[in-house]
Write a protein that holds these residues in place. Structure first.
Motif, PDB file in Angstrom:
ATOM      1  N   ALA A   4       2.187   9.422  -5.894  1.00  0.00           N
ATOM      2  CA  ALA A   4       2.757  10.755  -5.670  1.00  0.00           C
ATOM      3  C   ALA A   4       3.790  11.102  -6.739  1.00  0.00           C
ATOM      4  O   ALA A   4       3.818  12.232  -7.236  1.00  0.00           O
ATOM      5  CB  ALA A   4       3.380  10.836  -4.284  1.00  0.00           C
ATOM      6  N   THR A   5       4.628  10.139  -7.112  1.00  0.00           N
ATOM      7  CA  THR A   5       5.643  10.429  -8.132  1.00  0.00           C
ATOM      8  C   THR A   5       5.003  10.612  -9.507  1.00  0.00           C
ATOM      9  O   THR A   5       5.450  11.457 -10.282  1.00  0.00           O
ATOM     10  CB  THR A   5       6.740   9.351  -8.182  1.00  0.00           C
ATOM     11  N   ASP A   6       3.945   9.850  -9.795  1.00  0.00           N
ATOM     12  CA  ASP A   6       3.227  10.033 -11.064  1.00  0.00           C
ATOM     13  C   ASP A   6       2.584  11.425 -11.124  1.00  0.00           C
ATOM     14  O   ASP A   6       2.644  12.104 -12.158  1.00  0.00           O
ATOM     15  CB  ASP A   6       2.154   8.960 -11.248  1.00  0.00           C
ATOM     16  N   ALA A   7       1.987  11.853 -10.009  1.00  0.00           N
ATOM     17  CA  ALA A   7       1.362  13.176  -9.963  1.00  0.00           C
ATOM     18  C   ALA A   7       2.410  14.272 -10.149  1.00  0.00           C
ATOM     19  O   ALA A   7       2.170  15.257 -10.868  1.00  0.00           O
ATOM     20  CB  ALA A   7       0.617  13.368  -8.646  1.00  0.00           C
ATOM     21  N   ARG A  28       5.314  13.945 -11.728  1.00  0.00           N
ATOM     22  CA  ARG A  28       5.754  13.882 -13.131  1.00  0.00           C
ATOM     23  C   ARG A  28       4.766  14.601 -14.033  1.00  0.00           C
ATOM     24  O   ARG A  28       5.165  15.393 -14.896  1.00  0.00           O
ATOM     25  CB  ARG A  28       5.903  12.423 -13.562  1.00  0.00           C
ATOM     26  N   ASP A  29       3.476  14.347 -13.848  1.00  0.00           N
ATOM     27  CA  ASP A  29       2.459  14.990 -14.673  1.00  0.00           C
ATOM     28  C   ASP A  29       2.444  16.505 -14.486  1.00  0.00           C
ATOM     29  O   ASP A  29       2.351  17.258 -15.458  1.00  0.00           O
ATOM     30  CB  ASP A  29       1.083  14.395 -14.368  1.00  0.00           C
ATOM     31  N   ALA A  30       2.551  16.950 -13.230  1.00  0.00           N
ATOM     32  CA  ALA A  30       2.575  18.389 -12.958  1.00  0.00           C
ATOM     33  C   ALA A  30       3.812  19.039 -13.570  1.00  0.00           C
ATOM     34  O   ALA A  30       3.745  20.143 -14.122  1.00  0.00           O
ATOM     35  CB  ALA A  30       2.531  18.646 -11.445  1.00  0.00           C
ATOM     36  N   PHE A  31       4.933  18.340 -13.523  1.00  0.00           N
ATOM     37  CA  PHE A  31       6.174  18.857 -14.103  1.00  0.00           C
ATOM     38  C   PHE A  31       6.046  18.970 -15.627  1.00  0.00           C
ATOM     39  O   PHE A  31       6.440  19.977 -16.212  1.00  0.00           O
ATOM     40  CB  PHE A  31       7.347  17.947 -13.723  1.00  0.00           C
ATOM     41  N   ARG A  32       5.478  17.960 -16.242  1.00  0.00           N
ATOM     42  CA  ARG A  32       5.257  18.001 -17.697  1.00  0.00           C
ATOM     43  C   ARG A  32       4.361  19.175 -18.073  1.00  0.00           C
ATOM     44  O   ARG A  32       4.641  19.886 -19.046  1.00  0.00           O
ATOM     45  CB  ARG A  32       4.632  16.707 -18.197  1.00  0.00           C
ATOM     46  N   ASP A  33       3.285  19.356 -17.332  1.00  0.00           N
ATOM     47  CA  ASP A  33       2.365  20.464 -17.618  1.00  0.00           C
ATOM     48  C   ASP A  33       3.059  21.815 -17.469  1.00  0.00           C
ATOM     49  O   ASP A  33       2.879  22.708 -18.289  1.00  0.00           O
ATOM     50  CB  ASP A  33       1.151  20.396 -16.691  1.00  0.00           C
ATOM     51  N   ALA A  34       3.857  21.954 -16.410  1.00  0.00           N
ATOM     52  CA  ALA A  34       4.574  23.212 -16.176  1.00  0.00           C
ATOM     53  C   ALA A  34       5.613  23.442 -17.267  1.00  0.00           C
ATOM     54  O   ALA A  34       5.811  24.579 -17.717  1.00  0.00           O
ATOM     55  CB  ALA A  34       5.227  23.212 -14.794  1.00  0.00           C
ATOM     56  N   SER A  35       6.290  22.379 -17.691  1.00  0.00           N
ATOM     57  CA  SER A  35       7.311  22.496 -18.749  1.00  0.00           C
ATOM     58  C   SER A  35       6.683  22.882 -20.072  1.00  0.00           C
ATOM     59  O   SER A  35       7.239  23.663 -20.837  1.00  0.00           O
ATOM     60  CB  SER A  35       8.089  21.188 -18.902  1.00  0.00           C
ATOM     61  N   ALA A  36       5.520  22.314 -20.356  1.00  0.00           N
ATOM     62  CA  ALA A  36       4.835  22.613 -21.612  1.00  0.00           C
ATOM     63  C   ALA A  36       4.336  24.052 -21.651  1.00  0.00           C
ATOM     64  O   ALA A  36       4.283  24.676 -22.718  1.00  0.00           O
ATOM     65  CB  ALA A  36       3.678  21.648 -21.826  1.00  0.00           C
ATOM     66  N   ALA A  37       3.968  24.577 -20.486  1.00  0.00           N
ATOM     67  CA  ALA A  37       3.445  25.935 -20.407  1.00  0.00           C
ATOM     68  C   ALA A  37       4.556  26.976 -20.462  1.00  0.00           C
ATOM     69  O   ALA A  37       4.285  28.135 -20.762  1.00  0.00           O
ATOM     70  CB  ALA A  37       2.639  26.113 -19.126  1.00  0.00           C
ATOM     71  N   ALA A  38       5.779  26.556 -20.179  1.00  0.00           N
ATOM     72  CA  ALA A  38       6.893  27.525 -20.117  1.00  0.00           C
ATOM     73  C   ALA A  38       7.371  27.921 -21.482  1.00  0.00           C
ATOM     74  O   ALA A  38       7.299  27.383 -22.471  1.00  0.00           O
ATOM     75  CB  ALA A  38       8.045  26.932 -19.332  1.00  0.00           C
ATOM     76  N   SER A  94       0.828  -1.205   0.000  1.00  0.00           N
ATOM     77  CA  SER A  94       0.000   0.000   0.000  1.00  0.00           C
ATOM     78  C   SER A  94       0.865   1.258   0.000  1.00  0.00           C
ATOM     79  O   SER A  94       0.601   2.212  -0.748  1.00  0.00           O
ATOM     80  CB  SER A  94      -0.923  -0.013   1.217  1.00  0.00           C
ATOM     81  N   ALA A  95       1.908   1.261   0.826  1.00  0.00           N
ATOM     82  CA  ALA A  95       2.814   2.416   0.877  1.00  0.00           C
ATOM     83  C   ALA A  95       3.516   2.605  -0.467  1.00  0.00           C
ATOM     84  O   ALA A  95       3.663   3.732  -0.947  1.00  0.00           O
ATOM     85  CB  ALA A  95       3.834   2.244   1.994  1.00  0.00           C
ATOM     86  N   ALA A  96       3.938   1.515  -1.090  1.00  0.00           N
ATOM     87  CA  ALA A  96       4.600   1.600  -2.398  1.00  0.00           C
ATOM     88  C   ALA A  96       3.649   2.174  -3.448  1.00  0.00           C
ATOM     89  O   ALA A  96       4.059   2.989  -4.284  1.00  0.00           O
ATOM     90  CB  ALA A  96       5.115   0.229  -2.827  1.00  0.00           C
ATOM     91  N   ALA A  97       2.382   1.765  -3.393  1.00  0.00           N
ATOM     92  CA  ALA A  97       1.393   2.307  -4.333  1.00  0.00           C
ATOM     93  C   ALA A  97       1.193   3.803  -4.098  1.00  0.00           C
ATOM     94  O   ALA A  97       1.071   4.570  -5.064  1.00  0.00           O
ATOM     95  CB  ALA A  97       0.069   1.559  -4.191  1.00  0.00           C
ATOM     96  N   ASP A  98       1.186   4.227  -2.838  1.00  0.00           N
ATOM     97  CA  ASP A  98       1.054   5.654  -2.527  1.00  0.00           C
ATOM     98  C   ASP A  98       2.247   6.447  -3.065  1.00  0.00           C
ATOM     99  O   ASP A  98       2.085   7.550  -3.601  1.00  0.00           O
ATOM    100  CB  ASP A  98       0.916   5.872  -1.021  1.00  0.00           C
ATOM    101  N   ILE A  99       3.442   5.887  -2.921  1.00  0.00           N
ATOM    102  CA  ILE A  99       4.653   6.543  -3.434  1.00  0.00           C
ATOM    103  C   ILE A  99       4.557   6.669  -4.955  1.00  0.00           C
ATOM    104  O   ILE A  99       4.835   7.729  -5.521  1.00  0.00           O
ATOM    105  CB  ILE A  99       5.919   5.772  -3.028  1.00  0.00           C
ATOM    106  N   ARG A 100       4.150   5.606  -5.594  1.00  0.00           N
ATOM    107  CA  ARG A 100       4.024   5.641  -7.055  1.00  0.00           C
ATOM    108  C   ARG A 100       3.009   6.699  -7.489  1.00  0.00           C
ATOM    109  O   ARG A 100       3.230   7.450  -8.442  1.00  0.00           O
ATOM    110  CB  ARG A 100       3.611   4.285  -7.588  1.00  0.00           C
TER     111      ARG A 100
END
Length: 97
Positions: free
Chosen positions: A82-85, A87-97, A74-80
């Motif tokens: 969080a890291t996926d979220a 990554r997605d936020a970083f991609r969105d921010a990079s695309a907007a820059a 369960s903890a590993a799934a939570d970590i995954r």
């Protein structure tokens, strides 16, 4: 990543996680401490106090009826998640820059 079960009881598990360092272990420990049913999560990496052991040993203790392996999954799934979220936020921010 190589895992080795050092001891397993109904509500406690000690797991050696070869090749990892404090960075990963702190993230895993933190996620475990936020997991329902986990009463304690800690790790040891101190070779002087542990007879030369250099790979971290994670110890997880759970409430009655909660399997420590399920808590780790369960903890590993939570970590995954969080890291996926992130990554997605970083991609969105990079695309907007």
């Amino acid at each position: 990543m190589e895992l080795r079960v050092l001891s397993r009881e109904e509500q406690e598990l000690a797991l050696e996680i070869a090749g990892e360092d404090h960075t990963f272990m702190n993230v895993l420990k933190g996620a475990l401490l936020e997991t329902d049913g986990v009463t304690a999560a800690t790790y040891d990496m101190n070779p002087e106090q542990s007879g030369g052991q250099t790979d971290p040993v994670l110890t997880v203790t759970t409430e009655e009826g909660v399997d420590p392996l399920d808590a780790i999954a369960s903890a590993a799934a939570d970590i995954r998640g969080a890291t996926d979220a992130f990554r997605d936020a970083f991609r969105d921010a990079s695309a907007a820059a």
